[in-house]
Design a protein around this motif. Sequence first.
Motif, PDB file in Angstrom:
ATOM      1  N   ILE A   1       0.748  -1.155  -0.059  1.00 52.12           N
ATOM      2  CA  ILE A   1       0.134  -0.105   0.156  1.00 52.12           C
ATOM      3  C   ILE A   1       0.960   1.205   0.017  1.00 52.12           C
ATOM      4  CG2 ILE A   1      -1.797   1.339   1.220  1.00 52.12           C
ATOM      5  CD1 ILE A   1      -2.635  -1.457   2.808  1.00 52.12           C
ATOM      6  N   TYR A   2       0.846   2.202  -1.006  1.00 54.20           N
ATOM      7  CA  TYR A   2       1.678   3.095  -1.300  1.00 54.20           C
ATOM      8  C   TYR A   2       0.706   4.490  -1.399  1.00 54.20           C
ATOM      9  CZ  TYR A   2       4.755   6.452  -3.780  1.00 54.20           C
ATOM     10  OH  TYR A   2       5.364   7.695  -4.053  1.00 54.20           O
ATOM     11  N   TRP A   3       1.223   5.632  -0.682  1.00 54.96           N
ATOM     12  CA  TRP A   3       0.503   6.872  -0.716  1.00 54.96           C
ATOM     13  C   TRP A   3       1.379   7.848  -1.434  1.00 54.96           C
ATOM     14  CZ3 TRP A   3      -3.714   9.769  -0.700  1.00 54.96           C
ATOM     15  CH2 TRP A   3      -3.460  11.275  -0.418  1.00 54.96           C
ATOM     16  N   GLN A   4       1.056   8.282  -2.635  1.00 48.65           N
ATOM     17  CA  GLN A   4       1.765   9.128  -3.311  1.00 48.65           C
ATOM     18  C   GLN A   4       1.042  10.430  -3.104  1.00 48.65           C
ATOM     19  OE1 GLN A   4       1.119   8.722  -7.820  1.00 48.65           O
ATOM     20  NE2 GLN A   4       3.336   9.095  -8.183  1.00 48.65           N
ATOM     21  N   GLU A   5       1.883  11.272  -2.496  1.00 49.48           N
ATOM     22  CA  GLU A   5       1.607  12.630  -2.197  1.00 49.48           C
ATOM     23  C   GLU A   5       1.219  13.506  -3.238  1.00 49.48           C
ATOM     24  OE1 GLU A   5       0.490  15.738   0.118  1.00 49.48           O
ATOM     25  OE2 GLU A   5       0.487  14.068   0.969  1.00 49.48           O
ATOM     26  N   SER A   6       1.904  13.705  -4.217  1.00 50.35           N
ATOM     27  CA  SER A   6       1.846  14.196  -5.166  1.00 50.35           C
ATOM     28  C   SER A   6       0.808  14.372  -6.228  1.00 50.35           C
ATOM     29  CB  SER A   6       3.194  14.141  -6.088  1.00 50.35           C
ATOM     30  OG  SER A   6       3.110  12.941  -6.732  1.00 50.35           O
ATOM     31  N   SER A   7       0.203  13.159  -6.317  1.00 46.22           N
ATOM     32  CA  SER A   7      -1.216  13.102  -6.730  1.00 46.22           C
ATOM     33  C   SER A   7      -2.317  12.635  -6.003  1.00 46.22           C
ATOM     34  CB  SER A   7      -1.187  11.864  -7.973  1.00 46.22           C
ATOM     35  OG  SER A   7      -0.968  10.631  -7.168  1.00 46.22           O
ATOM     36  N   LYS A   8      -2.050  12.534  -4.886  1.00 41.92           N
ATOM     37  CA  LYS A   8      -3.037  12.440  -3.746  1.00 41.92           C
ATOM     38  C   LYS A   8      -3.902  11.027  -4.008  1.00 41.92           C
ATOM     39  CE  LYS A   8      -2.759  16.430  -1.485  1.00 41.92           C
ATOM     40  NZ  LYS A   8      -1.357  16.856  -1.389  1.00 41.92           N
ATOM     41  N   THR A   9      -2.872  10.047  -4.316  1.00 43.84           N
ATOM     42  CA  THR A   9      -3.432   8.831  -4.478  1.00 43.84           C
ATOM     43  C   THR A   9      -2.915   7.838  -4.023  1.00 43.84           C
ATOM     44  OG1 THR A   9      -3.635   9.338  -6.943  1.00 43.84           O
ATOM     45  CG2 THR A   9      -3.522   6.914  -6.516  1.00 43.84           C
ATOM     46  N   ILE A  10      -3.820   6.499  -3.314  1.00 39.76           N
ATOM     47  CA  ILE A  10      -3.476   5.510  -2.607  1.00 39.76           C
ATOM     48  C   ILE A  10      -3.367   4.451  -3.656  1.00 39.76           C
ATOM     49  CG2 ILE A  10      -4.030   3.502  -0.880  1.00 39.76           C
ATOM     50  CD1 ILE A  10      -5.622   5.679   0.252  1.00 39.76           C
ATOM     51  N   TRP A  11      -2.205   3.781  -3.978  1.00 38.40           N
ATOM     52  CA  TRP A  11      -1.774   2.739  -4.658  1.00 38.40           C
ATOM     53  C   TRP A  11      -1.602   1.368  -3.928  1.00 38.40           C
ATOM     54  CZ3 TRP A  11      -1.855   3.425  -9.851  1.00 38.40           C
ATOM     55  CH2 TRP A  11      -1.777   4.862 -10.487  1.00 38.40           C
ATOM     56  N   PHE A  12      -2.298   0.396  -4.415  1.00 36.59           N
ATOM     57  CA  PHE A  12      -2.190  -0.932  -3.457  1.00 36.59           C
ATOM     58  C   PHE A  12      -2.159  -1.884  -4.465  1.00 36.59           C
ATOM     59  CE2 PHE A  12      -6.258   0.844  -3.384  1.00 36.59           C
ATOM     60  CZ  PHE A  12      -7.307  -0.120  -3.858  1.00 36.59           C
ATOM     61  N   GLY A  13      -1.842  -3.068  -4.235  1.00 36.68           N
ATOM     62  CA  GLY A  13      -1.805  -4.246  -5.107  1.00 36.68           C
ATOM     63  C   GLY A  13      -0.643  -5.589  -4.575  1.00 36.68           C
ATOM     64  N   ARG A  14      -0.904  -6.384  -5.290  1.00 37.24           N
ATOM     65  CA  ARG A  14       0.083  -7.622  -5.005  1.00 37.24           C
ATOM     66  C   ARG A  14       0.525  -8.299  -6.152  1.00 37.24           C
ATOM     67  NH1 ARG A  14      -4.669 -11.684  -4.157  1.00 37.24           N
ATOM     68  NH2 ARG A  14      -3.202 -13.156  -3.221  1.00 37.24           N
ATOM     69  N   ASP A  15       1.587  -9.037  -5.939  1.00 29.83           N
ATOM     70  CA  ASP A  15       2.271  -9.559  -7.138  1.00 29.83           C
ATOM     71  C   ASP A  15       1.358 -10.433  -8.107  1.00 29.83           C
ATOM     72  OD1 ASP A  15       3.363 -12.433  -6.810  1.00 29.83           O
ATOM     73  OD2 ASP A  15       2.988 -11.520  -4.730  1.00 29.83           O
ATOM     74  N   ALA A  16       1.956 -10.558  -9.382  1.00 27.78           N
ATOM     75  CA  ALA A  16       1.067 -11.497 -10.248  1.00 27.78           C
ATOM     76  C   ALA A  16       0.802 -12.756  -9.896  1.00 27.78           C
ATOM     77  CB  ALA A  16       1.729 -11.458 -11.631  1.00 27.78           C
ATOM     78  N   LEU A  17       1.563 -13.436  -9.005  1.00 26.58           N
ATOM     79  CA  LEU A  17       1.396 -14.727  -8.624  1.00 26.58           C
ATOM     80  C   LEU A  17       0.389 -14.805  -7.198  1.00 26.58           C
ATOM     81  CD1 LEU A  17       4.561 -16.623  -9.217  1.00 26.58           C
ATOM     82  CD2 LEU A  17       2.707 -16.636 -10.716  1.00 26.58           C
ATOM     83  N   GLY A  18       0.205 -13.482  -6.640  1.00 21.97           N
ATOM     84  CA  GLY A  18      -0.704 -13.612  -5.342  1.00 21.97           C
ATOM     85  C   GLY A  18      -0.033 -14.127  -4.379  1.00 21.97           C
ATOM     86  N   ARG A  19       1.368 -14.227  -4.160  1.00 26.12           N
ATOM     87  CA  ARG A  19       1.776 -15.009  -2.765  1.00 26.12           C
ATOM     88  C   ARG A  19       1.839 -14.194  -1.666  1.00 26.12           C
ATOM     89  NH1 ARG A  19       7.079 -15.885  -6.594  1.00 26.12           N
ATOM     90  NH2 ARG A  19       6.391 -13.809  -7.032  1.00 26.12           N
ATOM     91  N   ARG A  20       1.301 -13.001  -1.620  1.00 30.57           N
ATOM     92  CA  ARG A  20       1.232 -12.231  -0.458  1.00 30.57           C
ATOM     93  C   ARG A  20      -0.434 -11.605  -0.444  1.00 30.57           C
ATOM     94  NH1 ARG A  20       5.031 -14.506   1.129  1.00 30.57           N
ATOM     95  NH2 ARG A  20       6.866 -13.626   1.688  1.00 30.57           N
ATOM     96  N   SER A  21      -1.070 -11.975   0.754  1.00 33.89           N
ATOM     97  CA  SER A  21      -2.353 -11.669   0.655  1.00 33.89           C
ATOM     98  C   SER A  21      -2.600  -9.957   0.721  1.00 33.89           C
ATOM     99  CB  SER A  21      -3.021 -12.305   1.726  1.00 33.89           C
ATOM    100  OG  SER A  21      -2.679 -11.749   3.038  1.00 33.89           O
ATOM    101  N   LEU A  22      -3.558  -9.605   0.070  1.00 36.10           N
ATOM    102  CA  LEU A  22      -4.189  -8.103   0.697  1.00 36.10           C
ATOM    103  C   LEU A  22      -5.648  -8.173   0.494  1.00 36.10           C
ATOM    104  CD1 LEU A  22      -3.191  -5.147   0.820  1.00 36.10           C
ATOM    105  CD2 LEU A  22      -3.299  -4.883  -1.790  1.00 36.10           C
ATOM    106  N   LEU A  23      -6.036  -7.710   1.763  1.00 37.13           N
ATOM    107  CA  LEU A  23      -7.429  -7.916   1.693  1.00 37.13           C
ATOM    108  C   LEU A  23      -8.093  -6.441   1.782  1.00 37.13           C
ATOM    109  CD1 LEU A  23      -7.478 -10.263   4.907  1.00 37.13           C
ATOM    110  CD2 LEU A  23      -7.577 -10.893   2.644  1.00 37.13           C
ATOM    111  N   ILE A  24      -9.340  -6.402   1.325  1.00 37.59           N
ATOM    112  CA  ILE A  24     -10.166  -5.070   1.318  1.00 37.59           C
ATOM    113  C   ILE A  24     -11.385  -5.202   2.144  1.00 37.59           C
ATOM    114  CG2 ILE A  24     -11.074  -5.363  -1.085  1.00 37.59           C
ATOM    115  CD1 ILE A  24     -10.761  -2.463  -1.589  1.00 37.59           C
ATOM    116  N   HIS A  25     -11.758  -4.270   2.720  1.00 34.67           N
ATOM    117  CA  HIS A  25     -13.205  -3.964   3.181  1.00 34.67           C
ATOM    118  C   HIS A  25     -13.788  -3.002   2.428  1.00 34.67           C
ATOM    119  CE1 HIS A  25     -16.889  -3.537   5.644  1.00 34.67           C
ATOM    120  NE2 HIS A  25     -16.487  -2.235   5.621  1.00 34.67           N
ATOM    121  N   ARG A  26     -14.665  -3.076   1.672  1.00 32.77           N
ATOM    122  CA  ARG A  26     -15.390  -1.949   0.565  1.00 32.77           C
ATOM    123  C   ARG A  26     -16.272  -1.176   1.713  1.00 32.77           C
ATOM    124  NH1 ARG A  26     -13.421  -2.603  -4.439  1.00 32.77           N
ATOM    125  NH2 ARG A  26     -12.707  -4.776  -4.721  1.00 32.77           N
ATOM    126  N   PRO A  27     -16.337  -0.074   1.659  1.00 37.80           N
ATOM    127  CA  PRO A  27     -17.565   0.643   2.258  1.00 37.80           C
ATOM    128  C   PRO A  27     -18.988  -0.083   1.937  1.00 37.80           C
ATOM    129  CG  PRO A  27     -16.148   2.240   1.199  1.00 37.80           C
ATOM    130  CD  PRO A  27     -15.768   0.928   0.807  1.00 37.80           C
TER     131      PRO A  27
END
Length: 198
Positions: A68-94
């Motif tokens: 999860i990465y905050w890019q201040e210059s664009s006011k954007t949160i970037w997030f993701g996981r590698d192409a094989l999905g070997r690490r988990s990344l969970l989301i709770h949507r509003p």
Amino acid sequence: MKNILLFLTGEVFGGIEISNDSNDAEVLIESLSKCCNCLSRQHDAACSSGKYSVPEFLSKIKGPWALIYWQESSKTIWFGRDALGRRSLLIHRPNIKDSRLMLSSISPPYALHADFGSENGPCEPSFWEELPCGVYNLSMNASKMDGNWVCEVKRHDWLDPLLQELIKWDRSLVEPTPDVLSDVHKTCSNEQEQRGKG
């Protein structure tokens, strides 16, 4: 570098150069801070030539990672996981019951309850959803409506054709039969008995 946030789980094995006296998170922060503000490889006129967009840069990274990465210059949160999905990344949507957007590499036990103040609240196993492999962004430059942010999570395609092909590869699900499960249970029980005797 100020106002930089990077949450990383995993390792970088290639795609960027990491010297012996630095670590992968340090190099990622430095490299991500040099990325342009463009939200895709379709660079706009304000973008400096020779810079990568965040999706372009993350498409080069090799290794098991989720971030999860905050890019201040664009006011954007970037997030993701590698192409094989070997690490988990969970989301709770509003949703109606809980208006928060949350990202996590693990699901905390309290998050399974709709009423966060109650230990015996109704169980909601779908509170967390595992994100499919890929790179996503959420721009905070969106306009406000009725005091709430109106934002859209956007998914970016991998730019490496080999990664795109790998993701499309059909993986079959193999469900173990009861006799296989019984054999595994016996093996585990025998190993525990052996450890107890030793």
